[in-house]
Design a protein around this motif. Sequence first.
Motif, mmCIF file in Angstrom:
data_model
loop_
_atom_site.group_PDB
_atom_site.id
_atom_site.type_symbol
_atom_site.label_atom_id
_atom_site.label_comp_id
_atom_site.label_asym_id
_atom_site.label_seq_id
_atom_site.Cartn_x
_atom_site.Cartn_y
_atom_site.Cartn_z
ATOM 1 N N MET A 161 -22.228 -42.360 -26.169
ATOM 2 C CA MET A 161 -23.412 -41.509 -26.172
ATOM 3 C C MET A 161 -24.539 -42.113 -25.337
ATOM 4 O O MET A 161 -25.257 -41.401 -24.626
ATOM 5 C CB MET A 161 -23.888 -41.286 -27.610
ATOM 6 C CG MET A 161 -22.950 -40.421 -28.434
ATOM 7 S SD MET A 161 -22.649 -38.791 -27.702
ATOM 8 C CE MET A 161 -24.304 -38.091 -27.778
ATOM 9 N N THR A 162 -24.680 -43.429 -25.395
ATOM 10 C CA THR A 162 -25.710 -44.089 -24.595
ATOM 11 C C THR A 162 -25.406 -43.953 -23.106
ATOM 12 O O THR A 162 -26.305 -43.740 -22.287
ATOM 13 C CB THR A 162 -25.829 -45.572 -24.977
ATOM 14 O OG1 THR A 162 -26.076 -45.692 -26.381
ATOM 15 C CG2 THR A 162 -26.967 -46.241 -24.218
ATOM 16 N N ALA A 163 -24.123 -44.059 -22.750
ATOM 17 C CA ALA A 163 -23.726 -43.908 -21.344
ATOM 18 C C ALA A 163 -24.064 -42.511 -20.835
ATOM 19 O O ALA A 163 -24.520 -42.342 -19.696
ATOM 20 C CB ALA A 163 -22.231 -44.187 -21.182
ATOM 21 N N GLN A 164 -23.859 -41.494 -21.671
ATOM 22 C CA GLN A 164 -24.186 -40.125 -21.260
ATOM 23 C C GLN A 164 -25.701 -39.944 -21.103
ATOM 24 O O GLN A 164 -26.153 -39.231 -20.206
ATOM 25 C CB GLN A 164 -23.632 -39.133 -22.280
ATOM 26 C CG GLN A 164 -22.106 -39.094 -22.280
ATOM 27 C CD GLN A 164 -21.542 -38.094 -23.258
ATOM 28 O OE1 GLN A 164 -21.854 -36.910 -23.200
ATOM 29 N NE2 GLN A 164 -20.699 -38.556 -24.171
ATOM 30 N N TRP A 165 -26.469 -40.581 -21.958
ATOM 31 C CA TRP A 165 -27.931 -40.540 -21.820
ATOM 32 C C TRP A 165 -28.354 -41.248 -20.539
ATOM 33 O O TRP A 165 -29.197 -40.750 -19.783
ATOM 34 C CB TRP A 165 -28.576 -41.207 -23.032
ATOM 35 C CG TRP A 165 -30.015 -41.571 -22.839
ATOM 36 C CD1 TRP A 165 -31.098 -40.736 -22.951
ATOM 37 C CD2 TRP A 165 -30.544 -42.868 -22.508
ATOM 38 N NE1 TRP A 165 -32.266 -41.424 -22.704
ATOM 39 C CE2 TRP A 165 -31.950 -42.736 -22.415
ATOM 40 C CE3 TRP A 165 -29.970 -44.115 -22.267
ATOM 41 C CZ2 TRP A 165 -32.787 -43.810 -22.114
ATOM 42 C CZ3 TRP A 165 -30.793 -45.176 -21.965
ATOM 43 C CH2 TRP A 165 -32.181 -45.021 -21.886
ATOM 44 N N TRP A 166 -27.752 -42.413 -20.269
ATOM 45 C CA TRP A 166 -28.122 -43.219 -19.101
ATOM 46 C C TRP A 166 -27.708 -42.532 -17.802
ATOM 47 O O TRP A 166 -28.294 -42.777 -16.743
ATOM 48 C CB TRP A 166 -27.487 -44.599 -19.193
ATOM 49 C CG TRP A 166 -28.017 -45.587 -18.210
ATOM 50 C CD1 TRP A 166 -29.250 -46.179 -18.216
ATOM 51 C CD2 TRP A 166 -27.338 -46.102 -17.060
ATOM 52 N NE1 TRP A 166 -29.372 -47.036 -17.146
ATOM 53 C CE2 TRP A 166 -28.224 -47.011 -16.419
ATOM 54 C CE3 TRP A 166 -26.074 -45.891 -16.525
ATOM 55 C CZ2 TRP A 166 -27.866 -47.701 -15.264
ATOM 56 C CZ3 TRP A 166 -25.714 -46.580 -15.375
ATOM 57 C CH2 TRP A 166 -26.609 -47.480 -14.758
ATOM 58 N N LEU A 167 -26.732 -41.643 -17.867
ATOM 59 C CA LEU A 167 -26.300 -40.883 -16.702
ATOM 60 C C LEU A 167 -27.479 -40.174 -16.039
ATOM 61 O O LEU A 167 -27.577 -40.117 -14.814
ATOM 62 C CB LEU A 167 -25.249 -39.863 -17.125
ATOM 63 C CG LEU A 167 -24.775 -38.845 -16.090
ATOM 64 C CD1 LEU A 167 -24.006 -39.537 -14.972
ATOM 65 C CD2 LEU A 167 -23.911 -37.782 -16.753
ATOM 66 N N ASP A 168 -28.379 -39.649 -16.850
ATOM 67 C CA ASP A 168 -29.547 -38.935 -16.324
ATOM 68 C C ASP A 168 -30.749 -39.848 -16.131
ATOM 69 O O ASP A 168 -31.528 -39.675 -15.185
ATOM 70 C CB ASP A 168 -29.939 -37.793 -17.264
ATOM 71 C CG ASP A 168 -28.861 -36.729 -17.346
ATOM 72 O OD1 ASP A 168 -28.252 -36.441 -16.305
ATOM 73 O OD2 ASP A 168 -28.618 -36.201 -18.448
ATOM 74 N N GLU A 169 -30.917 -40.827 -16.999
ATOM 75 C CA GLU A 169 -32.115 -41.670 -16.966
ATOM 76 C C GLU A 169 -32.053 -42.743 -15.880
ATOM 77 O O GLU A 169 -33.005 -42.951 -15.131
ATOM 78 C CB GLU A 169 -32.329 -42.329 -18.336
ATOM 79 C CG GLU A 169 -32.546 -41.350 -19.482
ATOM 80 C CD GLU A 169 -33.802 -40.546 -19.320
ATOM 81 O OE1 GLU A 169 -34.800 -41.084 -18.782
ATOM 82 O OE2 GLU A 169 -33.801 -39.365 -19.726
ATOM 83 N N ARG A 170 -30.952 -43.497 -15.856
ATOM 84 C CA ARG A 170 -30.735 -44.616 -14.925
ATOM 85 C C ARG A 170 -31.777 -45.726 -15.074
ATOM 86 O O ARG A 170 -31.925 -46.558 -14.183
ATOM 87 C CB ARG A 170 -30.690 -44.126 -13.469
ATOM 88 C CG ARG A 170 -29.583 -43.105 -13.213
ATOM 89 C CD ARG A 170 -28.209 -43.685 -13.492
ATOM 90 N NE ARG A 170 -27.160 -42.705 -13.329
ATOM 91 C CZ ARG A 170 -26.355 -42.638 -12.275
ATOM 92 N NH1 ARG A 170 -26.494 -43.487 -11.275
ATOM 93 N NH2 ARG A 170 -25.412 -41.720 -12.207
ATOM 94 N N GLU A 171 -32.502 -45.707 -16.139
ATOM 95 C CA GLU A 171 -33.450 -46.774 -16.455
ATOM 96 C C GLU A 171 -33.381 -47.048 -17.955
ATOM 97 O O GLU A 171 -33.223 -46.113 -18.740
ATOM 98 C CB GLU A 171 -34.886 -46.371 -16.080
ATOM 99 C CG GLU A 171 -35.147 -46.294 -14.595
ATOM 100 C CD GLU A 171 -36.591 -45.959 -14.273
ATOM 101 O OE1 GLU A 171 -37.367 -45.714 -15.229
ATOM 102 O OE2 GLU A 171 -36.953 -45.937 -13.093
#
Length: 212
Positions: A161-171
């Motif tokens: 789930m964190t990886a999917q969030w980071w997909l958009d954030e990248r920070e």
Amino acid sequence: MVRQRMTGKERREQLISIGRTVFAERGFEGTSVEEIAARAAVSKPVVYEHFGGKEGLYAVVVDREMIRLEQIITDALSKGRSRVRVEQAVLALLTYVEEETDGFLILVRDLVPGKDQSYATLLNTAVGQVSHILGNSFERQGLDPHVAILYGQALVGMVSMTAQWWLDEREPAKEVVAAHIVNLCWNGLAGMSSTPTLSDEVQEQLRLAGEK
């Protein structure tokens, strides 16, 4: 100058590459054989000849991504101390998201028509590997190894789930994200560090990778 004609194998690889890009951009439903053929500068029958249609091409693209990501995670979990393995696996997934964004988008967004393989299937494989590692660690600590599967599910779910969030954030940077994930899963809420860092072993791996 006459352009050399592609072999059948080369054309197939070209269509897979183009299909991967278009599926990532538009999703399965939004992608058409017409667009794939146009980008490849071929007629629609060429796509049908190689893959039987959009579904066949999509299945090949997903299968390749599944195999690639499963190998990446399996390699990351195969060596090192228990904590190092977890760190390596988290970093491996985040690196895949960073470097193979199209592939990750395809895996997490759509199901494969007519097939039972999916990103969830891959995660179940990871759960089994992580649970085995945790079970060995639990035994050494005098804890019940039978509950390792529960912790494996929780850990893999958190990372996914964190990886999917980071997909958009990248920070923040993936190394920082990985350190915080491991901080929570390894130390627990009661023992979390205010300034988590990755282990010395993994930091050395990152340093050596940066020098290449």
